[in-house]
Structures are given as structure tokens and as C-alpha cells.
Design a protein around this motif. Structure first.
Motif, PDB file in Angstrom:
ATOM      1  N   MET A 168       0.942  -1.147   0.203  1.00 57.49           N
ATOM      2  CA  MET A 168      -0.071   0.122  -0.065  1.00 57.49           C
ATOM      3  C   MET A 168       0.983   1.170  -0.090  1.00 57.49           C
ATOM      4  O   MET A 168       0.599   2.431  -0.605  1.00 57.49           O
ATOM      5  N   ASP A 169       2.132   1.172   0.669  1.00 61.09           N
ATOM      6  CA  ASP A 169       3.057   2.309   0.626  1.00 61.09           C
ATOM      7  C   ASP A 169       3.435   2.777  -0.646  1.00 61.09           C
ATOM      8  O   ASP A 169       3.774   3.729  -1.117  1.00 61.09           O
ATOM      9  N   ILE A 170       3.753   1.347  -1.359  1.00 59.78           N
ATOM     10  CA  ILE A 170       4.113   1.815  -2.730  1.00 59.78           C
ATOM     11  C   ILE A 170       3.329   2.374  -3.757  1.00 59.78           C
ATOM     12  O   ILE A 170       3.652   3.357  -4.372  1.00 59.78           O
ATOM     13  N   VAL A 171       2.180   2.078  -3.624  1.00 60.40           N
ATOM     14  CA  VAL A 171       0.845   2.475  -4.268  1.00 60.40           C
ATOM     15  C   VAL A 171       0.577   4.088  -4.034  1.00 60.40           C
ATOM     16  O   VAL A 171       0.674   4.841  -4.961  1.00 60.40           O
ATOM     17  N   ASN A 172       0.605   4.258  -2.664  1.00 58.28           N
ATOM     18  CA  ASN A 172       0.518   5.800  -2.293  1.00 58.28           C
ATOM     19  C   ASN A 172       1.516   6.543  -2.506  1.00 58.28           C
ATOM     20  O   ASN A 172       1.459   7.688  -2.891  1.00 58.28           O
ATOM     21  N   THR A 173       2.785   5.964  -2.622  1.00 56.05           N
ATOM     22  CA  THR A 173       3.870   6.749  -3.001  1.00 56.05           C
ATOM     23  C   THR A 173       3.894   7.080  -4.480  1.00 56.05           C
ATOM     24  O   THR A 173       4.092   8.284  -5.200  1.00 56.05           O
TER      25      THR A 173
END
Length: 191
Positions: A168-173
Motif C-alpha cells: 500500500m505504501d508503494i501505491v500511495n507513493t
């Protein structure tokens, strides 16, 4: 002089006949049976993926990992092809709008923007898939629909909450205006 005109006319007509013959021999009608069988195969794969999604279950109350019975890289590739086909059709429609002389400049600009957004979405999906696979997953599939992102990864075991958070962090970044990220995993039965 009349003989030269007739000769030129005859050669022009013969050239036209040759060009049309080549077109009909190699044109799209010759491949229609292949197209039909490819479409049947895509429909079958779509039905199988729908059944697979129905077998998917939530692990907790949060919108986090889901589990499916089985998966393969071929399944991910088939889903990518279906998504790509849908986008190609939409892009073709938008391109036709851009060339339509009866539409206003504003409508044409909207078609151009929508077409650019399609390309941007496809590129973002590819980048996200690459970045997620860098977390040591054998395969990843990302589908973006507006502000909603669905991520499916192939793994040997259930995803932990930390692994889901990393994805999810990768997507949000990578994306600015994400409202909903759904992370699923599919068990790799090949191992």
C-alpha cells in the motif's frame, strides 16, 4: 496518342487488380477464424477469472488481503491482455472523436485528455507491478480504476499485515489521489 492513353489506362487497371488481389489474400478476412478462436479463448479466460474472484475471501474486517484457490503467471497475463484490449477499444473511440470534424474544440480536447489519461494509467500500472515485484513476489497485477487500485500478488503463503502495508505504501507513493487500495494474494501452487 489515343493508344498511349489506352495503354496507361490498362496498366492502371491491371495494377489496381493486383493490389486488390494481394489485399484480399492477406487481408483481415483470412484471419477472421483466428480472431474468432482468440475471442472464444479470451471469453473462457474471463469466465475462469470471474470464478476465481468469486472464490476469493476476506481474511479480516479490513479491506486487506484476500485469498484465492490458485493462480499462475498465465492468468495474470490473460487479465492484462483483457484490460489492454478494453483500453485499446476505448482509445480507438477517443481517437475517432479527436478526428471528428463535427465536434467542438473543447470536446476534442477532452478526448485527447482522456486518451492521455489511459496511457498514463497503463504506465503507472506497469511501474507499480515492477516495484511490487521488487519485494520478491513472483508476479504482480495492478488494476487502476480512477482513484481505486486493485493489487494482486502471487505468493507462497498468506500476506502479513506488514507486507500489505508495504504494498500500500508503494501505491500511495506512486499515486497522489488514491482513495481505495485493495490488496489480494493468490497462492502459488507451482512450488
Amino acid at each position: 496518342m489515343l493508344l498511349k492513353k489506352q495503354t496507361v489506362w490498362l496498366l492502371t487497371m491491371l495494377s489496381l487488380v493486383v493490389v486488390l488481389s494481394v489485399y484480399y489474400l492477406t487481408g483481415p478476412d483470412q484471419n477472421s477464424s483466428n480472431v474468432a478462436s482468440n475471442q472464444e479463448e479470451k471469453d473462457k479466460q474471463s469466465t475462469e477469472s470471474t470464478k476465481q474472484k468469486e472464490e476469493t475471501a476476506k481474511i479480516s474486517d479490513k479491506e486487506v488481503p484476500k485469498v484465492a484457490i490458485s493462480s499462475s503467471d498465465d492468468e495474470f497475463e490473460a487479465l492484462r491482455i483483457n484490460i489492454q484490449d478494453e483500453r485499446s477499444k476505448l482509445s480507438e473511440e477517443l481517437t475517432n472523436k479527436m478526428g471528428d470534424t463535427s465536434l467542438s474544440a473543447e470536446e476534442k480536447n477532452q478526448a485527447v485528455e482522456a486518451n492521455n489519461k489511459l496511457s498514463e494509467t497503463a504506465t503507472t500500472e506497469q511501474v507499480l507491478e515492477y516495484e511490487i515485484m521488487q519485494l520478491n513476489y513472483p508476479a504482480a497485477l495492478v488494476r487502476i480504476d480512477g482513484n481505486k487500485v486493485d493489487v494482486t500478488v502471487k505468493t507462497d503463503e498468506k500476506l502479513t499485515a506488514l507486507e500489505v502495508a508495504d504494498i500500500m505504501d508503494i501505491v500511495n507513493t506512486e499515486m497522489d489521489d488514491v482513495e481505495d487500495v485493495a490488496v489480494e494474494f493468490k497462492l502459488d501452487e507451482g512450488k
